[in-house]
Motif scaffolding. Structure first.
Motif, PDB file in Angstrom:
ATOM      1  N   LEU A   1       1.283  -1.082  -0.061  1.00  0.00           N
ATOM      2  CA  LEU A   1      -0.169   0.069   0.348  1.00  0.00           C
ATOM      3  C   LEU A   1       1.194   1.464   0.620  1.00  0.00           C
ATOM      4  O   LEU A   1       0.529   2.164  -0.339  1.00  0.00           O
ATOM      5  CB  LEU A   1      -1.294  -0.124   1.091  1.00  0.00           C
ATOM      6  CG  LEU A   1      -2.472  -0.950   1.155  1.00  0.00           C
ATOM      7  CD1 LEU A   1      -2.822  -1.634   2.372  1.00  0.00           C
ATOM      8  CD2 LEU A   1      -3.379  -0.821  -0.379  1.00  0.00           C
ATOM      9  N   ILE A   2       2.095   1.421   1.066  1.00  0.00           N
ATOM     10  CA  ILE A   2       3.062   2.476   0.885  1.00  0.00           C
ATOM     11  C   ILE A   2       3.625   2.480  -0.280  1.00  0.00           C
ATOM     12  O   ILE A   2       3.427   4.063  -1.095  1.00  0.00           O
ATOM     13  CB  ILE A   2       3.441   2.197   2.621  1.00  0.00           C
ATOM     14  CG1 ILE A   2       2.831   2.701   2.792  1.00  0.00           C
ATOM     15  CG2 ILE A   2       5.314   3.398   2.013  1.00  0.00           C
ATOM     16  CD1 ILE A   2       3.951   1.617   4.143  1.00  0.00           C
ATOM     17  N   ILE A   3       4.409   1.051  -1.235  1.00  0.00           N
ATOM     18  CA  ILE A   3       4.561   1.339  -2.746  1.00  0.00           C
ATOM     19  C   ILE A   3       3.596   1.929  -2.935  1.00  0.00           C
ATOM     20  O   ILE A   3       4.135   3.030  -4.031  1.00  0.00           O
ATOM     21  CB  ILE A   3       5.713   0.424  -2.584  1.00  0.00           C
ATOM     22  CG1 ILE A   3       6.167   0.428  -1.798  1.00  0.00           C
ATOM     23  CG2 ILE A   3       6.105   0.263  -4.232  1.00  0.00           C
ATOM     24  CD1 ILE A   3       6.886  -1.041  -1.845  1.00  0.00           C
TER      25      ILE A   3
ATOM     26  N   GLY B   1       3.551   5.513  -7.365  1.00  0.00           N
ATOM     27  CA  GLY B   1       2.822   6.123  -7.818  1.00  0.00           C
ATOM     28  C   GLY B   1       3.113   7.541  -8.092  1.00  0.00           C
ATOM     29  O   GLY B   1       2.465   7.513  -9.742  1.00  0.00           O
ATOM     30  N   GLY B   2       2.786   8.326  -7.647  1.00  0.00           N
ATOM     31  CA  GLY B   2       2.890   9.900  -7.818  1.00  0.00           C
ATOM     32  C   GLY B   2       4.043   9.779  -9.044  1.00  0.00           C
ATOM     33  O   GLY B   2       3.824  10.278 -10.214  1.00  0.00           O
TER      34      GLY B   2
ATOM     35  N   ILE C   1      -6.254  12.527  -5.244  1.00  0.00           N
ATOM     36  CA  ILE C   1      -7.147  12.137  -6.210  1.00  0.00           C
ATOM     37  C   ILE C   1      -6.597  10.648  -6.445  1.00  0.00           C
ATOM     38  O   ILE C   1      -7.048   9.392  -5.666  1.00  0.00           O
ATOM     39  CB  ILE C   1      -8.189  12.265  -7.047  1.00  0.00           C
ATOM     40  CG1 ILE C   1      -8.791  13.010  -6.141  1.00  0.00           C
ATOM     41  CG2 ILE C   1      -8.694  11.121  -7.720  1.00  0.00           C
ATOM     42  CD1 ILE C   1      -9.463  14.216  -7.888  1.00  0.00           C
ATOM     43  N   GLY C   2      -5.000  11.002  -6.854  1.00  0.00           N
ATOM     44  CA  GLY C   2      -4.073   9.497  -7.439  1.00  0.00           C
ATOM     45  C   GLY C   2      -3.600   8.663  -6.382  1.00  0.00           C
ATOM     46  O   GLY C   2      -3.544   7.688  -6.352  1.00  0.00           O
TER      47      GLY C   2
ATOM     48  N   SER D   1      -1.502   5.342 -12.829  1.00  0.00           N
ATOM     49  CA  SER D   1      -1.522   4.985 -12.313  1.00  0.00           C
ATOM     50  C   SER D   1      -1.539   3.860 -12.439  1.00  0.00           C
ATOM     51  O   SER D   1      -1.515   3.385 -11.118  1.00  0.00           O
ATOM     52  CB  SER D   1      -2.626   5.970 -11.032  1.00  0.00           C
ATOM     53  OG  SER D   1      -2.736   6.042 -10.393  1.00  0.00           O
ATOM     54  N   TYR D   2      -3.355   3.675 -12.549  1.00  0.00           N
ATOM     55  CA  TYR D   2      -4.004   2.528 -11.942  1.00  0.00           C
ATOM     56  C   TYR D   2      -3.193   1.040 -12.960  1.00  0.00           C
ATOM     57  O   TYR D   2      -2.755  -0.105 -12.040  1.00  0.00           O
ATOM     58  CB  TYR D   2      -5.279   1.836 -12.877  1.00  0.00           C
ATOM     59  CG  TYR D   2      -6.412   3.863 -12.620  1.00  0.00           C
ATOM     60  CD1 TYR D   2      -6.312   3.918 -11.393  1.00  0.00           C
ATOM     61  CD2 TYR D   2      -7.188   2.866 -13.629  1.00  0.00           C
ATOM     62  CE1 TYR D   2      -7.285   4.483 -11.877  1.00  0.00           C
ATOM     63  CE2 TYR D   2      -9.007   3.541 -13.246  1.00  0.00           C
ATOM     64  CZ  TYR D   2      -8.693   3.851 -12.118  1.00  0.00           C
ATOM     65  OH  TYR D   2      -9.480   5.703 -12.202  1.00  0.00           O
TER      66      TYR D   2
END
Length: 135
Positions: A12-14, A19-20, A64-65, A116-117
Motif C-alpha cells: 500500500l505504501i509503495i 505511484g505519484g 485523487i491518485g 496510476s492504475y
C-alpha cells in the motif's frame, strides 16, 4: 501473520507513494512529445516548456491518485478486484465535467489514470504473489 501485514502495508505504501512520481514522469514524457510536435507545427525551434493548461484544470489529481492507488491495491490484496470498477466509475463521473469537450484535458486524464492504475495493479499483484509464496 506479522509478515503478511508487513507485505500488505509495504504494498500500500509503495503503491500510493511511488505511484505519484511515476505517473508524473509518464505525464511529462507525454506532454514533452506533445510540446515538441506543437512547436514543429508552429515553427518554434526552441520547444520551451510552457505551463500546461490541462494540468491546471485537473487540480487535486495528486490526492485523487493516492486514494485511487490505495483503493486499487487494497482491493487486489483483499481478493476483490471487482472493486476496481467502482474506482474507475467514481473517478470518471467525478472528473467528467472537467474533461468533457477538452481534448488536452481528456488526454492528460486518460494517460495519468492509466499509468496510476497500472502501477497500483502491478504492486497489488506482486504483493499477492509474495503472500502466496509464504509458507
Amino acid at each position: 501473520m506479522v509478515l503478511t501485514i508487513e507485505i500488505a502495508a509495504a504494498a500500500l505504501i509503495i503503491s500510493a507513494g511511488a505511484g505519484g512520481p511515476i505517473t508524473a514522469w509518464i505525464l511529462r514524457l507525454a506532454s514533452r512529445k506533445h510540446r515538441e510536435e506543437a512547436a514543429e507545427r508552429a515553427g518554434d525551434p526552441t520547444g520551451e516548456p510552457r505551463p500546461d493548461p490541462a494540468a491546471e484544470q485537473l487540480r487535486g489529481g495528486a490526492w485523487i491518485g493516492v486514494l485511487e492507488r490505495l483503493a486499487i491495491t487494497g482491493s487486489i490484496l483483499v481478493g476483490y478486484p471487482a472493486a476496481i470498477a467502482v474506482v474507475v466509475a467514481v473517478k470518471g463521473l467525478g472528473r467528467f465535467p472537467e474533461i468533457h469537450g477538452s481534448s488536452g484535458v481528456s488526454e492528460r486524464f486518460i494517460i495519468g489514470t492509466l499509468a496510476s492504475y497500472l502501477w497500483a495493479g502491478t504492486i497489488g499483484v506482486a504483493a499477492v504473489a509474495a503472500l502466496g509464496a509464504l509458507p
